[in-house]
Design an enzyme around this catalytic site. Structure first.
Site, PDB file in Angstrom:
ATOM      1  N   LYS A   1       0.848  -1.195   0.000  1.00 24.84           N
ATOM      2  CA  LYS A   1       0.000   0.000   0.000  1.00 24.84           C
ATOM      3  C   LYS A   1       0.884   1.247   0.000  1.00 24.84           C
ATOM      4  O   LYS A   1       1.934   1.274   0.656  1.00 24.84           O
ATOM      5  CB  LYS A   1      -0.905  -0.028   1.239  1.00 24.84           C
ATOM      6  CG  LYS A   1      -1.976   1.054   1.265  1.00 24.84           C
ATOM      7  CD  LYS A   1      -2.893   0.873   2.482  1.00 24.84           C
ATOM      8  CE  LYS A   1      -4.014   1.916   2.508  1.00 24.84           C
ATOM      9  NZ  LYS A   1      -4.910   1.731   3.679  1.00 24.84           N
TER      10      LYS A   1
ATOM     11  N   SER B   1      -9.836   1.725   2.530  1.00 26.98           N
ATOM     12  CA  SER B   1      -8.899   2.463   1.722  1.00 26.98           C
ATOM     13  C   SER B   1      -7.865   1.582   1.000  1.00 26.98           C
ATOM     14  O   SER B   1      -7.299   2.013   0.005  1.00 26.98           O
ATOM     15  CB  SER B   1      -8.179   3.501   2.575  1.00 26.98           C
ATOM     16  OG  SER B   1      -7.392   2.885   3.557  1.00 26.98           O
TER      17      SER B   1
ATOM     18  N   SER C   1     -10.198  -0.587   6.769  1.00 25.13           N
ATOM     19  CA  SER C   1      -9.555  -0.367   5.468  1.00 25.13           C
ATOM     20  C   SER C   1      -8.826  -1.570   4.880  1.00 25.13           C
ATOM     21  O   SER C   1      -8.439  -1.534   3.718  1.00 25.13           O
ATOM     22  CB  SER C   1      -8.573   0.802   5.555  1.00 25.13           C
ATOM     23  OG  SER C   1      -9.269   2.012   5.425  1.00 25.13           O
TER      24      SER C   1
END
Lengths: 469, 94
Positions: free
Chosen positions: A77, A152, A176
Site C-alpha cells: 500500500k 482504503s 480499510s
C-alpha cells in the site's frame, strides 16, 4: 504458470521443489500486471527492482536457505515507506516524496526475502472506503469493473483478487483492510493493536491504525503476520512482550439485534448459511448483546478526524511534500495544504479541528473517548461467554463507482468494522461466497472478531469458514 | 448550525486554504456529520478513566548516528534549501 490458483503457501512449496524459480514467479506477476492492470488500476507504480530482488531470492534458494516468504511477490500500500521509492499516500501532497527509510514491516519482509512488485492505490491518506478519494484515479473491482474495489486499501485487495500479486500489505484504521477484502473476495486481517509496528506507516489515526495482510487464504495471512509482527523500539505503542492465547474454542457470538437493520437480505442469507455450516462442523452459535455498539461509528468519526487533523499538521510544504508559494510564510502553509489535500482530507481535518477546539472538546472528543471505553467493556463482557464474535464484514457488496456521493453514506460501510479499531481487538474478513447484484456474482466477507491477542482463534475459525464455503 | 463563516475560521486554524465557493458545501457536510456523531451524547455508562495497556515508552538518550549520515536524503526533500538549511520566508518586519 497458474497464478489464479497459486497461494503464498503453494508458491513457496513450488519454489522449494524448484518447479519454477523466483524470477519466473515474479515475471509471471509482472506479465499479469501488464496484461490486466490497465483495467483494474491497482498499481500506482511497478518497481523496476522487483526482478533484482527475485534474482537475490534465487541465489538464497541455491544456497539452501528458506523462508515461507522467500521469493514471494507482494504489493505494498502506498502509505508504507520503502526506502528510495515514492510513498505518496495517493495524495498530491506527497506525489514526489521519496521515502528516506524502510518501514519496520518492510525491513522485516526484506529479511524474509519477499519481493516488492510495486506500490498500490488507496484513498488519499487512507481516508475513504472506495479508492475514489485517491488523487490518482479509482481502482476498479476485478469482479465487476463498474464497481469500486473498496478502501482504503483497495489497490491491495484488487491486486490480490486479480492475481497481480500473491499477497499485499494494507493498513486498517476503521476497516480499510477488511472492507476491500470483503468487496474483492480475498482474506483481510487486522491484527491486535500493538502487535505490528506502525513505524514507517504514514499515520491517519495513531490509536486506531494497524498494518495487516490481504491474501487469498487465511493460511497466507498467517504467514505474512508471522513475518511482520513483533516488538519494535521505533514504535512505542508496539507491545513489548505479547503473549498470544492458544486457540480459544468454538463458541461464536452473533449480535443479531445490531444486524437486524441495514444489512442486505442476500448478504444476511449468506451469513446465516455460513453460521449453520459452522454449527454443523462443531461450533456453537449464541446470540449476544453489545448494548452500545450502535455508537461505535459515531465515536470513530470523532476520534479518527481528531487524530488525523493532528497527524496531518506535519504537512506544511516546507520540509517535504508539495510546496506552493504564497505571499507570506503563513500563506505558504495555507496554499500548500489547500492545494495538496483533496476534498475528503480537507473535510476530515476541518472536522477534527472542530471536535478538538475549546468549547466543543468535552462534548465531542472527551465524550467519544469515554464511550470508546464503554464499547470496549461491552466486548470484553461478551467475550466472557463466547470465543469469537461474527458479523458480515460489510452490509452490502461493492457499490458502483460514483454511487455514494454523500460522505455519510460512505462512512456507513464501516459500521461492522470500526469497533475492532476502537477496542484494538483483532478481526479477519473471509470470503463467504457471492451474492447476485447487477447481473454479476459479487463476493462478500464474513467477519470474525476475537479478544486481544487471540489471533490463533481467528485463524482457526477463519480456516473453518473457508472449509464451509 | 455550522456556517460558511465557521468553516473559514476552522480553515484558518487548520491552515488550509478553502476557496469561498467550497465553504457552503463543507458547512453542510460538517453539519450533517456532526448531527450523526452527536448520538454519543445519549450514551450513558460507567465512564472510568484509567491508564490503558499501552503506555509511552521512554528510552535513554544514546546511540547517536554518525553526523551527516541522513543529511543528503533529508535535504533532498526540502522545498527550498541553501547550504543544507531550509529556506523560509522572513516573518519579522523591520
Amino acid at each position: 504458470m497458474d497464478t489464479e490458483n497459486l497461494t503464498i503457501k503453494s508458491a513457496s512449496e513450488a519454489l522449494r521443489n524448484k518447479d519454477f524459480s523466483a524470477v519466473e514467479l515474479t515475471e509471471s506477476y509482472l506479465k499479469n500486471i501488464e496484461a490486466n492492470d490497465k483495467d483494474v488500476r491497482a498499481y500506482l507504480e511497478v518497481f523496476d527492482d522487483a526482478i533484482t530482488s527475485a534474482k537475490e531470492a534465487d541465489v538464497s534458494f541455491s544456497k539452501g536457505e528458506y523462508s515461507p516468504l522467500l521469493g514471494i511477490p507482494l504489493a505494498i500500500k502506498d502509505n508504507i515507506l520503502i526506502k528510495g521509492h515514492i510513498a505518496s499516500a495517493a495524495s498530491k501532497m506527497l506525489e514526489n516524496y521519496k521515502a528516506t527509510y524502510d518501514a519496520t514491516v518492510i525491513s522485516r519482509l526484506r529479511k524474509e526475502g519477499a519481493v516488492f512488485l510495486g506500490r498500490v492505490n488507496m484513498d488519499e491518506f487512507a481516508m475513504g472506503g472506495s479508492t475514489e478519494n485517491s488523487a490518482f484515479g479509482v481502482t476498479k473491482n476485478p469482479h465487476d469493473l463498474s464497481r469500486v474495489s473498496g478502501g482504503s486499501s483497495g489497490g491491495s485487495a484488487a491486486a490480490v483478487a486479480a492475481s497481480l500479486a500473491l499477497g499485499a500489505l494494507g493498513s486498517d484504521t476503521g476497516g480499510s483492510v477488511r472492507q476491500p477484502a470483503s468487496y474483492c473476495g480475498v482474506v483481510g486481517f487486522k491484527p491486535t493493536y500493538g502487535t505490528v509496528s506502525r513505524n514507517g506507516l504514514i499515520a491517519l489515526g495513531s490509536s486506531l491504525d494497524q498494518i495487516g495482510p490481504l491474501t487469498k487464504t487465511v493460511e497466507d495471512s498467517e504467514i505474512i503476520f508471522d513475518a511482520i509482527k513483533g516488538a519494535d523500539k521505533m514504535d512505542s505503542t508496539s507491545l513489548r512482550d505479547p503473549v498470544y492465547s492458544p486457540n480459544g474454542g468454538k463458541v461464536v457470538g452473533v449480535p443479531r439485534g445490531f444486524l437486524r437493520n441495514g444489512v442486505d437480505n442476500e448478504v444476511m442469507e449468506n451469513f446465516e448459511r455460513t453460521l449453520r455450516s459452522l454449527e454443523s462442523s462443531g461450533y456453537t452459535i449464541k446470540e449476544i448483546e453489545l448494548p452500545n455498539i450502535k455508537a461505535s461509528l459515531a465515536v470513530y468519526y470523532i476520534i479518527m478526524p481528531a487524530e488525523a487533523s493532528t497527524n496531518l499538521s506535519r504537512f506544511d510544504g516546507m520540509r517535504y511534500g508539495l510546496h506552493v508559494n504564497g505571499a507570506s510564510l503563513i500563506d505558504d502553509y495555507k496554499e500548500s495544504r489547500g492545494a495538496g489535500f483533496g476534498e475528503e482530507v480537507r473535510r476530515r481535518i476541518l472536522l477534527g479541528t472542530y471536535v478538538l477546539s475549546s468549547g466543543y472538546y468535552d462534548a465531542y472528543y472527551g465524550k467519544a473517548t469515554a464511550v470508546r471505553k464503554i464499547i470496549t467493556n461491552d466486548f470484553l463482557e461478551a467475550f466472557k461467554r463466547v470465543d469469537l464474535i461474527a458479523t458480515p464484514t460489510t452490509p452490502s457488496t461493492a457499490f458502483v463507482i460514483g454511487e455514494k456521493a454523500d460522505p455519510l453514506s460512505m462512512y456507513l460501510e464501516d459500521i461492522f468494522t470500526v469497533s475492532s479499531n476502537l477496542t484494538g481487538m483483532p478481526s479477519i474478513s473471509i470470503p463467504m461466497g457471492t451474492v447476485p447484484n447487477g447481473g454479476r456474482d459479487l463476493p462478500i466477507g464474513f467477519q470474525f472478531i476475537a479478544p486481544h491477542l487471540h489471533e490463533k482463534s481467528l485463524f482457526e475459525g477463519g480456516k473453518d469458514v473457508e472449509a464451509s464455503i | 448550525m455550522i456556517t460558511p463563516e465557521e468553516i473559514e475560521k476552522l480553515s484558518e486554524l487548520a491552515r488550509i486554504k478553502v476557496p469561498e465557493s467550497e465553504r457552503e458545501k463543507l458547512a453542510n457536510d460538517v453539519e450533517s456529520i456532526l448531527g450523526y456523531v452527536g448520538v454519543i451524547s445519549s450514551i450513558v455508562g460507567e465512564e472510568v478513566v484509567e491508564a490503558g495497556e499501552h503506555r509511552n515508552i521512554m528510552r535513554e538518550d544514546g546511540e547517536p548516528h554518525k553526523a551527516g549520515m541522513y543529511t543528503d536524503r533529508l535535504v533532498d526533500q526540502l522545498s527550498k534549501q541553501d547550504d543544507n538549511s531550509l529556506v523560509v520566508k522572513k516573518i519579522i518586519e523591520q
